[in-house]
Design a protein around this motif. Structure first.
Motif, PDB file in Angstrom:
ATOM      1  N   TRP A   1       0.867  -1.225   0.030  1.00 21.15           N
ATOM      2  CA  TRP A   1       0.244   0.290   0.012  1.00 21.15           C
ATOM      3  C   TRP A   1       0.874   1.081  -0.108  1.00 21.15           C
ATOM      4  O   TRP A   1       1.395   1.723   1.250  1.00 21.15           O
ATOM      5  CB  TRP A   1      -1.153   0.037   1.070  1.00 21.15           C
TER       6      TRP A   1
ATOM      7  N   ARG B   1      -1.424   4.364  -4.041  1.00 23.11           N
ATOM      8  CA  ARG B   1      -2.729   3.293  -3.925  1.00 23.11           C
ATOM      9  C   ARG B   1      -3.663   3.836  -2.788  1.00 23.11           C
ATOM     10  O   ARG B   1      -4.777   3.584  -2.877  1.00 23.11           O
ATOM     11  CB  ARG B   1      -2.072   1.968  -3.596  1.00 23.11           C
ATOM     12  N   LEU B   2      -3.210   4.281  -1.746  1.00 21.39           N
ATOM     13  CA  LEU B   2      -4.197   4.703  -0.558  1.00 21.39           C
ATOM     14  C   LEU B   2      -5.205   5.753  -1.243  1.00 21.39           C
ATOM     15  O   LEU B   2      -5.945   6.050  -0.744  1.00 21.39           O
ATOM     16  CB  LEU B   2      -3.268   5.095   0.624  1.00 21.39           C
TER      17      LEU B   2
ATOM     18  N   GLY C   1      -8.119   2.883  -2.540  1.00 22.57           N
ATOM     19  CA  GLY C   1      -8.057   3.058  -1.185  1.00 22.57           C
ATOM     20  C   GLY C   1      -9.391   3.189  -0.462  1.00 22.57           C
ATOM     21  O   GLY C   1      -9.607   3.021   0.815  1.00 22.57           O
TER      22      GLY C   1
ATOM     23  N   TRP D   1     -10.887   0.650   2.215  1.00 23.95           N
ATOM     24  CA  TRP D   1     -10.813   0.737   3.716  1.00 23.95           C
ATOM     25  C   TRP D   1     -11.878   1.092   4.473  1.00 23.95           C
ATOM     26  O   TRP D   1     -12.095   0.708   5.442  1.00 23.95           O
ATOM     27  CB  TRP D   1      -9.449   1.401   3.980  1.00 23.95           C
TER      28      TRP D   1
END
Length: 211
Positions: free
Chosen positions: A62, A66-67, A72, A75
């Motif tokens: 990550w 990508r976050l 992302g 999450w």
């Protein structure tokens, strides 16, 4: 035609091809070790690999990019399931309340902050090329003719049913090469001199005087 003027014209036509949005830029980041340990032990078995459950992939590296990408947001989908204890399923080994709190705290804290800072710094949209239809319509609106986009531009992509998103219309070598060729054709057509018209002849006859 002067070379500088020709280059300027090509550059102006090139600009019409891009849908301008800010580039993604963020500091290097990743999962904290304690969060990564929980995910690896409790979640990655179902939400990892090539075919993750419900399309929610939580394993892998990550990075900051990508976050803050659309991936992302997985999450935040996972957050509700973790806090409500709907996940992992009852038949699986359950994380402790402390482990659930560790993941939830990171999502609500550091991850939410990173995405908020990203949005404030660069906005929500990303740089992409115009689709074939957008490019063709833009040139038509500006100059009154339609360029051969289906011949020179790469085929438009589609992501989750959407065509006009950065992931479906990436900036690639093929798109840049095609745009350069299109720009040259458009400029050549715009600057082409119309053929000279032959000079016409008229005859005039004097009328006899009435006097």
């Amino acid at each position: 035609m002067p070379a500088k003027r020709l280059a300027a014209c090509r550059f102006a036509v090139m600009l019409s091809m891009w849908s301008i949005g800010p580039l993604v830029s963020a500091a290097v980041a990743g999962l904290p070790a304690n969060v990564a340990a929980v995910i690896e032990a409790r979640c990655a078995g179902c939400h990892g690999g090539e075919s993750p459950e419900a399309g929610v992939k939580l394993d892998g590296e990550w990075t900051a990019e990508r976050l803050v990408s659309a991936e992302g947001n997985n999450w935040f989908r996972a957050l509700h399931e973790i806090e409500s204890k709907r996940m992992p399923p009852e038949e699986e080994e359950q994380p402790s309340d402390a482990e659930r709190a560790t993941v939830a705290k990171w999502i609500r804290g550091d991850l939410a902050k990173l995405q908020r800072e990203q949005q404030l710094a660069v906005g929500r949209s990303q740089l992409r090329r115009l689709s074939r239809e957008e490019y063709c319509n833009t040139i038509y609106d500006l100059f009154g003719f339609r360029p051969p986009v289906t011949v020179l531009l790469p085929e438009d992509g589609r992501v989750d049913g959407y065509q006009k998103v950065a992931q479906a219309l990436p900036l690639s070598a093929a798109s840049v090469d095609g745009s350069m060729r299109l720009a040259e054709r458009i400029v050549e057509r715009l600057l082409a001199m119309p053929p000279a018209q032959p000079t016409g002849f008229k005859r005039y006859r004097a009328q006899p005087s009435a006097q």
